[in-house]
Design an enzyme around this catalytic site. Structure first.
Site, PDB file in Angstrom:
ATOM      1  N   SER A 123       0.806  -1.224   0.000  1.00  0.00           N
ATOM      2  CA  SER A 123       0.000   0.000   0.000  1.00  0.00           C
ATOM      3  C   SER A 123       0.837   1.270   0.000  1.00  0.00           C
ATOM      4  O   SER A 123       0.310   2.337  -0.297  1.00  0.00           O
ATOM      5  CB  SER A 123      -0.928   0.009   1.218  1.00  0.00           C
TER       6      SER A 123
ATOM      7  N   ASP B  40      -3.650   7.673   8.298  1.00  0.00           N
ATOM      8  CA  ASP B  40      -4.574   6.775   9.009  1.00  0.00           C
ATOM      9  C   ASP B  40      -3.740   5.993  10.025  1.00  0.00           C
ATOM     10  O   ASP B  40      -2.673   6.455  10.429  1.00  0.00           O
ATOM     11  CB  ASP B  40      -5.333   5.880   8.011  1.00  0.00           C
TER      12      ASP B  40
ATOM     13  N   HIS C 247      -0.548   4.504   7.403  1.00  0.00           N
ATOM     14  CA  HIS C 247       0.134   5.132   6.259  1.00  0.00           C
ATOM     15  C   HIS C 247       0.518   6.573   6.515  1.00  0.00           C
ATOM     16  O   HIS C 247      -0.263   7.330   7.083  1.00  0.00           O
ATOM     17  CB  HIS C 247      -0.771   5.061   5.022  1.00  0.00           C
TER      18      HIS C 247
END
Ligand SMILES: *[C@@H]1O[C@H](CO)[C@@H](O)[C@H](O)[C@H]1NC(C)=O
Ligand SMILES: *[C@@H]1O[C@H](CO)[C@@H](O)[C@H](O)[C@H]1NC(C)=O
Ligand SMILES: *[C@@H]1O[C@H](CO)[C@@H](O)[C@H](O)[C@H]1NC(C)=O
Ligand SMILES: *[C@@H]1O[C@H](CO)[C@@H](O)[C@H](O)[C@H]1NC(C)=O
Length: 358
Positions: A37, A320, A323
Site C-alpha cells: 500500500s 490513518d 500510512h
C-alpha cells in the site's frame, strides 16, 4: 540531531515542491514498481478486500482525487516518477494498456507481502509472487511491442525497478496473533531470515526477467504506527520489540543486496534505508506531538469514508493508522533519489544507480 533532521526535512520538501515540471525525456526509459500500500495506486480497487481506499478522504490532496492511493496525496512511487522526469504518473497494472507496458507500470497492492499468505484475513491482494507473474506478462508484451526478444531485453535492462514490500509480512502476518501464526513458528531473527531468503529468490526472478537496476526499500519504523501502538508500548513511545524485529529484516536485506551484487555482476541492486530516513523525523517528542492519525479511523485502522480529515495534513506523521501522509512520502522519496546522509542509500542512491553504464 532533532533540529538538523527537521531542517533537512523541510529543505527536502521545498526542493520537491519547487521542482520544475519535467522537460524532455525522463532519465530512464521505463520505471516498474512492485510493493504494497505504500506504492499501490489503484490495483486493489476491483479486488474483494477490506484493503482498498478509493474513497475520500484518501486522495483529498491528489490532483485526481481518490484513486486507491493509501494517503492524502502522492505516494512514494508517484514522487519518484516525478524526480525521474516522467510527465505522467506510472499507471497501475490493473488498468494499463498498450505502450504503458513499455514505459512502466505499478504492480503495488495494499496488504500484500513477500509471503503469499500475508494479508489473507483482509481478502484478496496481489502478493509479490503474483506481481512477478504479472511482470512476466509485461515482458511478453514488450517482446510483441518492440519486435523481438533482443530489443525487449535491451529495453528492460535500462529501466529502474523499485520494490517497497515486507511491512505486511509483519503487520498483517507475524503480529496477528490469531492468524496461522508465523510468530509461533519463528523467532524474530528466524522470521527475518526466511523472509529474506524468499525475497532474494524473488529478486533473482526479477533479474531473470531482465531487471538490471533495482532499488529495494528497507522497512520503516513499523513499531511506531498507530495500529501497532495498541500492542502496548511498555513505557516507550513506540513498540520497541517490533522496531527491533524489523531492524533484523533490514540488516539482513542490506547484506543480501551485497550478495546479489557479487553474484549478478551485470546488475546493480541498492538498498534504501527508510528506517533511518524516517527515524530522523520520528523523534520521541515529534511522535508525542504529531503521532496521531490525521483522519478518523474505523476499527480496521483505515479512514472512515466521507469524514473530513485534519485540516493541516503535514502536521501529522500518519494519515490513518498505517500510512504516512504525502509530506513523509516526499521525505523518503527525495532522500532515496538523492541521499542526504551517506547511510540513506547503500551502496549509493537512485540518482547514481540510473546513471550507471552497465
Ligand atoms: C530486433 O529488432 C530490432 C529493432 O526492432 C532490429 O534492429 C533487430 O535486427 C531485430 N533482431 C532480430 C534478431 O530480429
Ligand atoms: C499455515 O501456513 C503454512 C505455510 O504458509 C501452510 O502450509 C498451512 O497450510 C497454513 N495453515 C493454515 C491452517 O492456514
Ligand atoms: C518491558 O520492558 C522491560 C524492561 O526493558 C523488559 O524486561 C520487558 O520484557 C518488556 N516487556 C515487554 C512486554 O516488552
Ligand atoms: C551467491 O553465490 C553464493 C555462492 O554460489 C551463494 O552461496 C549465495 O547464496 C548467493 N547469494 C545470492 C544472494 O544469490
Amino acid at each position: 540531531m532533532f533540529y538538523l533532521n527537521n531542517i533537512c526535512f523541510i529543505l527536502n520538501i521545498l526542493s520537491v515542491i519547487i521542482l520544475p515540471f519535467a522537460i524532455g525525456a525522463p532519465q530512464v526509459p521505463c520505471f516498474f514498481i512492485f510493493g504494497d500500500s505504500l506504492v499501490d495506486n489503484g490495483n486493489n480497487n476491483d479486488l474483494v478486500t477490506q484493503a482498498k481506499v478509493n474513497y475520500l478522504p484518501y486522495g483529498i490532496d491528489f490532483p485526481l482525487g481518490p484513486t486507491g492511493r493509501f494517503t492524502n496525496g502522492r505516494n512514494t512511487a508517484d514522487i519518484l516518477a516525478k524526480l525521474l522526469g516522467f510527465e505522467n504518473y506510472i499507471p497501475p497494472f490493473a488498468t494499463a494498456q498498450g505502450r504503458d507496458f513499455v514505459n512502466g507500470v505499478n504492480y503495488g497492492s495494499g496488504s500484500a507481502g513477500i509471503r503469499s499468505e500475508t494479508g489473507q484475513q483482509l481478502g484478496d491482494r496481489i502478493s509479490l509472487d503474483r506481481q512477478l507473474l504479472n511482470h512476466k506478462l509485461t515482458v511478453s508484451r514488450n517482446v510483441l511491442l518492440l519486435g523481438n526478444d533482443t530489443a525487449a531485453k535491451r529495453h528492460l535492462g535500462k529501466c529502474l525497478y523499485t520494490l517497497v514490500i515486507g511491512s505486511n509480512d509483519y503487520i498483517n502476518n507475524y503480529y496477528i496473533p490469531q492468524s496461522n501464526s508465523t510468530s509461533r513458528l519463528y523467532t524474530p531473527d528466524q522470521y527475518a531470515t526466511v523472509l529474506i531468503q524468499q525475497y532474494s529468490q524473488q529478486l533473482k526472478t526479477l533479474y531473470n526477467y531482465g531487471a538490471r537496476k533495482v532499488s529495494v526499500f528497507g522497512l520503516g519504523p513499523i513499531g511506531c504506527i498507530p495500529a501497532m501502538l495498541a500492542m502496548g508500548t511498555n513505557g516507550s513511545v513506540c513498540v520497541d520489540s517490533v522496531n527491533n524485529a524489523v531492524q533484523l529484516f533490514n540488516d539482513k536485506l542490506k547484506l543480501r543486496v551485497d550478495d546479489l551484487n557479487k553474484n549478478l555482476t551485470d546488475a546493480k541492486f541498492i538498498y534504501i534505508n527508510a528506517m533511518e530516513i524516517m527515524s530522523g523525523v520520528l523523534s520521541d517528542l515529534v511522535m508525542i506531538i504529531l503521532g496521531s492519525p490525521c483522519c478518523e479511523v474505523s476499527t480496521d485502522g483505515l479512514c472512515i469514508p466521507g469524514q473530513d480529515p485534519c485540516p493541516i495534513r503535514p502536521l501529522h506523521l500518519f494519515f490513518d493508522n498505517f500510512h504516512p501522509p504525502e509530506t513523509v512520502n516526499l521525505l523518503v522519496a527525495t532522500r532515496a533519489y538523492t541521499s542526504l546522509l551517506s547511510s540513506d542509500a547503500y551502496p549509493f542512491d537512485i540518482q547514481t544507480l540510473i546513471r550507471l553504464k552497465l
